[in-house]
Write a protein that holds these residues in place. Structure first.
Motif, PDB file in Angstrom:
ATOM      1  N   HIS A  91     -57.807   6.847  -5.075  1.00 63.77           N
ATOM      2  CA  HIS A  91     -57.414   7.687  -3.935  1.00 63.77           C
ATOM      3  C   HIS A  91     -55.926   7.648  -3.605  1.00 63.77           C
ATOM      4  O   HIS A  91     -55.461   8.433  -2.770  1.00 63.77           O
ATOM      5  CB  HIS A  91     -58.239   7.293  -2.704  1.00 63.77           C
ATOM      6  N   LEU A 114     -53.623  10.449  -1.216  1.00 59.08           N
ATOM      7  CA  LEU A 114     -53.159   9.938   0.076  1.00 59.08           C
ATOM      8  C   LEU A 114     -51.640   9.920   0.137  1.00 59.08           C
ATOM      9  O   LEU A 114     -51.045  10.241   1.169  1.00 59.08           O
ATOM     10  CB  LEU A 114     -53.730   8.545   0.335  1.00 59.08           C
ATOM     11  N   GLY A 134     -52.462   2.180   5.515  1.00 56.12           N
ATOM     12  CA  GLY A 134     -53.787   2.789   5.619  1.00 56.12           C
ATOM     13  C   GLY A 134     -54.835   2.025   4.829  1.00 56.12           C
ATOM     14  O   GLY A 134     -55.936   1.759   5.323  1.00 56.12           O
ATOM     15  N   PHE A 135     -54.497   1.656   3.595  1.00 56.30           N
ATOM     16  CA  PHE A 135     -55.442   0.874   2.786  1.00 56.30           C
ATOM     17  C   PHE A 135     -55.692  -0.505   3.396  1.00 56.30           C
ATOM     18  O   PHE A 135     -56.819  -1.012   3.376  1.00 56.30           O
ATOM     19  CB  PHE A 135     -54.948   0.724   1.346  1.00 56.30           C
ATOM     20  N   PHE A 182     -58.049  -0.045   6.253  1.00 53.67           N
ATOM     21  CA  PHE A 182     -59.382   0.208   5.708  1.00 53.67           C
ATOM     22  C   PHE A 182     -60.019  -1.096   5.219  1.00 53.67           C
ATOM     23  O   PHE A 182     -61.179  -1.384   5.523  1.00 53.67           O
ATOM     24  CB  PHE A 182     -59.286   1.237   4.572  1.00 53.67           C
ATOM     25  N   LYS A 239     -63.072   9.875   0.958  1.00 52.67           N
ATOM     26  CA  LYS A 239     -61.802  10.598   0.870  1.00 52.67           C
ATOM     27  C   LYS A 239     -61.383  11.107   2.245  1.00 52.67           C
ATOM     28  O   LYS A 239     -60.238  10.943   2.661  1.00 52.67           O
ATOM     29  CB  LYS A 239     -61.929  11.766  -0.097  1.00 52.67           C
ATOM     30  N   TYR A 289     -62.361   9.992   5.180  1.00 51.97           N
ATOM     31  CA  TYR A 289     -62.110   8.840   6.035  1.00 51.97           C
ATOM     32  C   TYR A 289     -60.723   8.252   5.778  1.00 51.97           C
ATOM     33  O   TYR A 289     -59.950   8.004   6.703  1.00 51.97           O
ATOM     34  CB  TYR A 289     -63.206   7.801   5.789  1.00 51.97           C
ATOM     35  N   LEU A 290     -60.391   8.051   4.497  1.00 54.16           N
ATOM     36  CA  LEU A 290     -59.082   7.498   4.143  1.00 54.16           C
ATOM     37  C   LEU A 290     -57.951   8.458   4.522  1.00 54.16           C
ATOM     38  O   LEU A 290     -56.899   8.029   5.008  1.00 54.16           O
ATOM     39  CB  LEU A 290     -59.023   7.178   2.654  1.00 54.16           C
ATOM     40  N   THR A 291     -58.178   9.745   4.299  1.00 54.72           N
ATOM     41  CA  THR A 291     -57.159  10.736   4.657  1.00 54.72           C
ATOM     42  C   THR A 291     -56.921  10.741   6.156  1.00 54.72           C
ATOM     43  O   THR A 291     -55.786  10.852   6.615  1.00 54.72           O
ATOM     44  CB  THR A 291     -57.553  12.139   4.156  1.00 54.72           C
TER      45      THR A 291
END
Length: 195
Positions: free
Chosen positions: A33, A37, A58-59, A62, A76, A78-80
């Motif tokens: 991802h 991102l 962000g990672f 998470f 995808k 959620y991470l975005t």
């Protein structure tokens, strides 16, 4: 990007392994991802260093909250959403910094560009791409976010709405207003490139 290769584990399978403590599965999710991102953060911030910082943050967020992911949206999405929120926070911090250190009395003061590229002779397509990036950077964050998500990331209206936490109609309205604001800038850019 969803996993289309049947030999590779799905996001869900990797996430399940991550939640059980498998760090290699988390690395696989990061590898899968990171590109999308980074493109989102770069589109919002215009600076490679800032974009990379936002993606890493962000990672990290998470990873610290793996157990909170409930699967109501795709990984995808959620991470975005995490990266977009971090980028918007950074834009707010920039604005506060500029207002704190630049005098509002000096109307001639130009704010520094979000990303300054070296003065190098570029081929026309690179100049055009840079011009488009600069035009997008002129948009307010709420308009920039829908442009980045729709045109750079290829998200649907519903995906944009899910990521930004707004109704689909708001996404369409913001996109329309963003394109109205970009049209004269892009027309001018196109006329400069034709000459």
């Amino acid at each position: 990007m969803p996993n289309c290769d049947p030999l590779l584990p799905s996001d869900e399978a990797l996430l399940d392994r991550c939640q059980k403590g498998d760090d290699r599965s988390f690395r696989a999710l990061v590898d899968r991802h990171h590109g999308a991102l980074f493109a989102t953060a770069m589109g919002m911030l215009g600076s490679e260093a800032d974009a990379e910082s936002v993606v890493q943050d962000g990672f990290l967020r998470f990873y610290r909250n793996l157990d909170r992911f409930e699967g109501r949206s795709s990984l995808k999405t959620y991470l975005t959403r995490i990266v977009m929120n971090q980028a918007l926070k950074q834009l707010q911090q920039r604005r506060r910094w500029y207002h704190r250190f630049l005098s509002s009395d000096d109307e001639e003061t130009n704010l520094p560009e979000a990303s300054a590229e070296p003065e190098v002779r570029q081929i026309e397509t690179e100049e055009l791409a840079a011009g488009v990036r600069e035009a997008v950077q002129t948009l307010k964050p709420e308009f920039r976010s829908v442009v980045v998500l729709r045109f750079l990331n290829g998200c649907s209206t519903q995906e944009c709405a899910d990521i930004l936490g707004v109704p689909p109609g708001t996404v369409m309205s913001r996109l329309s207003r963003a394109l109205d604001k970009l049209a004269p800038l892009l027309k001018e850019l196109n006329s400069q490139n034709v000459c």
